[in-house]
Design an enzyme around this catalytic site. Structure first.
Site, PDB file in Angstrom:
ATOM      1  N   CYS A  49       0.877  -1.163   0.000  1.00 17.75           N
ATOM      2  CA  CYS A  49       0.000   0.000   0.000  1.00 17.75           C
ATOM      3  C   CYS A  49       0.919   1.219   0.000  1.00 17.75           C
ATOM      4  CB  CYS A  49      -0.866  -0.039   1.258  1.00 17.75           C
ATOM      5  SG  CYS A  49      -1.609   1.517   1.740  1.00 17.75           S
ATOM      6  N   HIS A  50       0.407   2.343  -0.477  1.00 19.10           N
ATOM      7  CA  HIS A  50       1.289   3.504  -0.604  1.00 19.10           C
ATOM      8  C   HIS A  50       1.899   3.953   0.728  1.00 19.10           C
ATOM      9  CE1 HIS A  50       2.245   6.516  -3.855  1.00 19.10           C
ATOM     10  NE2 HIS A  50       3.176   6.548  -2.943  1.00 19.10           N
ATOM     11  N   THR A  51       1.208   3.675   1.831  1.00 24.13           N
ATOM     12  CA  THR A  51       1.733   4.091   3.137  1.00 24.13           C
ATOM     13  C   THR A  51       3.085   3.411   3.423  1.00 24.13           C
ATOM     14  OG1 THR A  51      -0.573   4.209   3.794  1.00 24.13           O
ATOM     15  CG2 THR A  51       1.047   4.458   5.541  1.00 24.13           C
ATOM     16  N   HIS A  71       1.669  -3.954   5.844  1.00 28.89           N
ATOM     17  CA  HIS A  71       0.524  -3.911   6.760  1.00 28.89           C
ATOM     18  C   HIS A  71      -0.772  -4.368   6.104  1.00 28.89           C
ATOM     19  CE1 HIS A  71       0.363  -0.120   4.628  1.00 28.89           C
ATOM     20  NE2 HIS A  71      -0.919  -0.095   4.900  1.00 28.89           N
ATOM     21  N   GLU A  72      -0.706  -4.759   4.815  1.00 28.22           N
ATOM     22  CA  GLU A  72      -1.922  -5.239   4.160  1.00 28.22           C
ATOM     23  C   GLU A  72      -1.685  -6.721   3.921  1.00 28.22           C
ATOM     24  OE1 GLU A  72      -3.927  -2.263   1.295  1.00 28.22           O
ATOM     25  OE2 GLU A  72      -3.413  -3.959   0.043  1.00 28.22           O
ATOM     26  N   CYS A 101      -9.111  -2.090  21.199  1.00 28.80           N
ATOM     27  CA  CYS A 101      -8.921  -2.786  22.478  1.00 28.80           C
ATOM     28  C   CYS A 101     -10.255  -3.229  23.064  1.00 28.80           C
ATOM     29  CB  CYS A 101      -8.165  -1.883  23.462  1.00 28.80           C
ATOM     30  SG  CYS A 101      -9.179  -0.557  24.170  1.00 28.80           S
ATOM     31  N   CYS A 104     -11.625   1.054  25.673  1.00 32.96           N
ATOM     32  CA  CYS A 104     -11.425   2.503  25.875  1.00 32.96           C
ATOM     33  C   CYS A 104     -12.665   3.290  25.426  1.00 32.96           C
ATOM     34  CB  CYS A 104     -10.180   2.953  25.132  1.00 32.96           C
ATOM     35  SG  CYS A 104     -10.398   2.961  23.352  1.00 32.96           S
ATOM     36  N   CYS A 107     -13.310   2.876  21.673  1.00 29.82           N
ATOM     37  CA  CYS A 107     -13.857   1.573  21.289  1.00 29.82           C
ATOM     38  C   CYS A 107     -15.311   1.458  21.735  1.00 29.82           C
ATOM     39  CB  CYS A 107     -13.006   0.447  21.869  1.00 29.82           C
ATOM     40  SG  CYS A 107     -11.413   0.303  21.020  1.00 29.82           S
ATOM     41  N   CYS A 115      -8.916   3.975  18.693  1.00 30.30           N
ATOM     42  CA  CYS A 115      -8.629   3.328  19.977  1.00 30.30           C
ATOM     43  C   CYS A 115      -7.478   4.013  20.723  1.00 30.30           C
ATOM     44  CB  CYS A 115      -8.292   1.866  19.703  1.00 30.30           C
ATOM     45  SG  CYS A 115      -7.738   0.964  21.143  1.00 30.30           S
ATOM     46  N   ARG A 119      -4.424   2.801  18.464  1.00 28.36           N
ATOM     47  CA  ARG A 119      -4.573   3.559  17.225  1.00 28.36           C
ATOM     48  C   ARG A 119      -3.237   3.608  16.498  1.00 28.36           C
ATOM     49  NH1 ARG A 119      -5.748   9.744  18.862  1.00 28.36           N
ATOM     50  NH2 ARG A 119      -7.338   8.664  20.053  1.00 28.36           N
ATOM     51  N   CYS A 179      -6.286  -3.242   4.517  1.00 30.29           N
ATOM     52  CA  CYS A 179      -6.027  -1.795   4.621  1.00 30.29           C
ATOM     53  C   CYS A 179      -6.750  -1.038   3.521  1.00 30.29           C
ATOM     54  CB  CYS A 179      -4.535  -1.478   4.608  1.00 30.29           C
ATOM     55  SG  CYS A 179      -4.250   0.308   4.529  1.00 30.29           S
ATOM     56  N   ARG A 374      -3.138  -3.166  -7.044  1.00 30.31           N
ATOM     57  CA  ARG A 374      -2.548  -3.926  -5.953  1.00 30.31           C
ATOM     58  C   ARG A 374      -1.720  -5.077  -6.500  1.00 30.31           C
ATOM     59  NH1 ARG A 374      -2.737  -0.206  -3.119  1.00 30.31           N
ATOM     60  NH2 ARG A 374      -3.511  -0.102  -0.988  1.00 30.31           N
TER      61      ARG A 374
HETATM   62  P1  NAD Z   1      -1.657   5.039  -5.132  1.00 29.19           P
HETATM   63  O1  NAD Z   1      -0.300   5.606  -5.260  1.00 29.19           O
HETATM   64  O2  NAD Z   1      -1.939   3.740  -5.796  1.00 29.19           O
HETATM   65  O3  NAD Z   1      -2.717   6.082  -5.711  1.00 29.19           O
HETATM   66  C1  NAD Z   1      -2.615   7.474  -5.526  1.00 29.19           C
HETATM   67  C2  NAD Z   1      -3.089   8.172  -6.817  1.00 29.19           C
HETATM   68  O4  NAD Z   1      -3.134   9.582  -6.571  1.00 29.19           O
HETATM   69  C3  NAD Z   1      -2.161   7.960  -8.012  1.00 29.19           C
HETATM   70  O5  NAD Z   1      -2.904   7.458  -9.108  1.00 29.19           O
HETATM   71  C4  NAD Z   1      -1.605   9.359  -8.290  1.00 29.19           C
HETATM   72  O6  NAD Z   1      -1.390   9.598  -9.691  1.00 29.19           O
HETATM   73  C5  NAD Z   1      -2.723  10.252  -7.752  1.00 29.19           C
HETATM   74  N1  NAD Z   1      -2.301  11.603  -7.405  1.00 29.19           N
HETATM   75  C6  NAD Z   1      -1.157  12.009  -6.763  1.00 29.19           C
HETATM   76  N2  NAD Z   1      -1.149  13.341  -6.605  1.00 29.19           N
HETATM   77  C7  NAD Z   1      -2.304  13.800  -7.141  1.00 29.19           C
HETATM   78  C8  NAD Z   1      -2.870  15.102  -7.292  1.00 29.19           C
HETATM   79  N3  NAD Z   1      -2.254  16.197  -6.832  1.00 29.19           N
HETATM   80  N4  NAD Z   1      -4.075  15.204  -7.897  1.00 29.19           N
HETATM   81  C9  NAD Z   1      -4.718  14.102  -8.356  1.00 29.19           C
HETATM   82  N5  NAD Z   1      -4.223  12.840  -8.261  1.00 29.19           N
HETATM   83  C10 NAD Z   1      -3.025  12.707  -7.656  1.00 29.19           C
HETATM   84  O7  NAD Z   1      -1.986   4.970  -3.572  1.00 29.19           O
HETATM   85  P2  NAD Z   1      -3.104   4.148  -2.749  1.00 29.19           P
HETATM   86  O8  NAD Z   1      -2.536   2.874  -2.278  1.00 29.19           O
HETATM   87  O9  NAD Z   1      -4.376   4.143  -3.518  1.00 29.19           O
HETATM   88  O10 NAD Z   1      -3.239   5.098  -1.451  1.00 29.19           O
HETATM   89  C11 NAD Z   1      -3.757   6.421  -1.584  1.00 29.19           C
HETATM   90  C12 NAD Z   1      -3.463   7.247  -0.333  1.00 29.19           C
HETATM   91  O11 NAD Z   1      -4.188   6.746   0.787  1.00 29.19           O
HETATM   92  C13 NAD Z   1      -2.000   7.221   0.105  1.00 29.19           C
HETATM   93  O12 NAD Z   1      -1.647   8.513   0.563  1.00 29.19           O
HETATM   94  C14 NAD Z   1      -1.996   6.248   1.248  1.00 29.19           C
HETATM   95  O13 NAD Z   1      -0.893   6.481   2.093  1.00 29.19           O
HETATM   96  C15 NAD Z   1      -3.314   6.610   1.889  1.00 29.19           C
HETATM   97  N6  NAD Z   1      -3.902   5.636   2.820  1.00 29.19           N
HETATM   98  C16 NAD Z   1      -4.551   6.145   3.914  1.00 29.19           C
HETATM   99  C17 NAD Z   1      -5.192   5.305   4.808  1.00 29.19           C
HETATM  100  C18 NAD Z   1      -5.979   5.845   5.958  1.00 29.19           C
HETATM  101  O14 NAD Z   1      -6.439   5.052   6.791  1.00 29.19           O
HETATM  102  N7  NAD Z   1      -6.191   7.150   6.067  1.00 29.19           N
HETATM  103  C19 NAD Z   1      -5.129   3.915   4.590  1.00 29.19           C
HETATM  104  C20 NAD Z   1      -4.486   3.437   3.432  1.00 29.19           C
HETATM  105  C21 NAD Z   1      -3.876   4.309   2.568  1.00 29.19           C
HETATM  106 ZN    ZN Z   2      -9.680   0.984  22.371  1.00 29.06          ZN
END
Ligand code: NAD
Ligand code: ZN
Length: 381
Positions: A49-51, A71-72, A101, A104, A107, A115, A119, A179, A374
């Site tokens: 995942c991108h994270t 993490h996925e 948990c 809390c 939760c 959490c 968290r 995720c 993916r």
């Molecule tokens: P990914 O890289 O596959 O997709 C991101 C897309 O955004 C790409 O296609 C990219 O071209 C596009 N992009 C980048 N900058 C842009 C802009 N300025 N305008 C328009 N499009 C733009 O990533 P992903 O796996 O789909 O994850 C997306 C985001 O979600 C990441 O930042 C990831 O870290 C985040 N994320 C957050 C959580 C959460 O719980 N909040 C969970 C998982 C992932």
């Molecule tokens: Zn909790």
């Protein structure tokens, strides 16, 4: 006698990130036995995942190396630590980067999944129980990542970060619910909550954004506007019910103005899934005044700051954010798996690549060049 006393150190393969941005190295690591309220999992499938990429590139809060990312994933409980009563060896599970948990205030609240105990914490590279890592190489500790570290054949996770799922669910598919896909789906269904017939903009058409689009389709949105800088994403997005596309690069005015013109003043809901601060601001500013709601999902860079004119807020636009689509991992994730089992949600279309564990660095290459959604990493291959 409990099975916790039987658990021994396991030696197995893990992909170690020794330095920021350098290819992962498959190493033999030692994985300690699970301690109190921990379980050790055998990971069968993991995906990227991108994270993971953000923290591997050290764009996240505190760089910490050497570390095992990931993490996925989907796996099977191998052994349990003291005090674990609701999981047993053999259970099929999805580990989750944020926990529940069950005790809390968060939760116990219907509204929160933040959490107090479990968290998401991207800075902590150790387990809560003793403040130490369960991974080592010749005695050198290797740090954990968001409590999951699934780029390892075995990993130790807090029981509160593990969702027990239907034994019949194919782990090579449902692992993506651990995720990204749940995050996007929940961001729309649980947080943006579009009404039937409404207009929804999705920023970022990666797996998370397309799952958010799936959520909009399930909620009955009439128009789903996809925004991405990568035109290659548009073809794929049609399969996810995205009806119109905007590439900010094709316009010489801000994309929020382009969207306002397309929608008679703005969309009803927007979901940002890019991690780009500019996209976050556009996603907020493109919602309609009076009722529009924008939801931020992307993980920002560490020095980013969100800047908008306060008039936007006075004009009754709402800004929200979410981790993991507001799902409580243990209570809610099993039912998201059931949506797949009931064919309400298709996961196959999110899975565009597959590589053996030995070629995990290819999954990073695909993501860095925006190729596909993916990539499933098979741990047994
Ligand atoms: P990914 O890289 O596959 O997709 C991101 C897309 O955004 C790409 O296609 C990219 O071209 C596009 N992009 C980048 N900058 C842009 C802009 N300025 N305008 C328009 N499009 C733009 O990533 P992903 O796996 O789909 O994850 C997306 C985001 O979600 C990441 O930042 C990831 O870290 C985040 N994320 C957050 C959580 C959460 O719980 N909040 C969970 C998982 C992932
Ligand atoms: Zn909790």
């Amino acid at each position: 006698m409990s099975s916790s006393t039987a658990a021994q150190v396991i030696r197995c393969k893990a992909a170690v990130a020794w330095e920021a941005g350098k290819p992962l190295v498959i190493e033999e690591v030692e994985v300690a036995a699970p301690q109190a309220m921990e379980v050790r999992l055998k990971i069968l499938f993991t995906s990227l995942c991108h994270t993971d990429v953000y923290f591997w590139e050290a764009k996240g809060q505190t760089p910490l190396f050497p570390r095992i990312f990931g993490h996925e994933a989907g796996g099977i409980v191998e052994s349990i630590g003291e005090g674990v009563t609701d999981l047993k060896p053999g259970d099929h599970v999805l580990p989750v980067f944020t926990g529940e948990c069950k005790e809390c205030r968060h939760c116990k609240s219907e509204e929160s999944n933040m959490c107090d105990l479990l968290r998401i914490n991207t800075d902590r590279g150790v387990m809560l129980n003793d403040g130490k890592s369960r991974f080592s190489i010749n005695g050198q500790p290797i740090y954990h990542f968001v409590g999951t570290s699934t780029f390892s054949e075995y990993t130790v996770v807090h029981v509160g970060c593990v969702a027990k799922i239907n034994l019949a669910a194919p782990l090579d598919k449902v692992c993506v619910l651990s995720c990204g896909i749940s995050t996007g789906l929940g961001a729309t269904l649980n947080v943006a909550k579009p009404k039937k017939g409404s207009t929804v903009a999705i920023f970022g058409l990666g797996a998370v954004g397309l799952a958010a689009a799936e959520g909009a389709r399930i909620a009955g949105a009439s128009r789903i506007i996809g925004v991405d800088l990568n035109a290659k994403r548009f073809d794929e997005a049609k399969k996810f019910g995205v009806t119109e596309f905007v590439n900010p690069k094709d316009h010489d005015k801000p994309v929020q103005e382009v969207i306002a013109e397309m929608t008679d003043g703005g969309v009803d809901r927007s979901v940002e899934c890019t991690g780009s601060i500019n996209a976050m601001i556009s996603a907020f500013e493109c919602v309609h005044d009076g009722w529009g709601v924008a939801v931020l999902v992307g993980v920002p860079n560490k020095d980013d700051a969100f800047k908008t004119h306060p008039m936007n807020i006075l004009n009754e636009k709402t800004l929200k954010g979410t981790f993991f689509g507001n799902y409580k991992p243990r209570s809610d994730l099993p039912s998201v798996v059931e949506r797949y089992m009931n064919k309400e949600l298709e996961l196959e279309k999110f899975i565009t690549h597959e590589v053996p564990f030995s070629e995990i660095n290819k999954a990073f290459e695909y993501m860095l060049r925006g190729d596909g959604l993916r990539c499933i990493i098979r741990m047994d291959a």
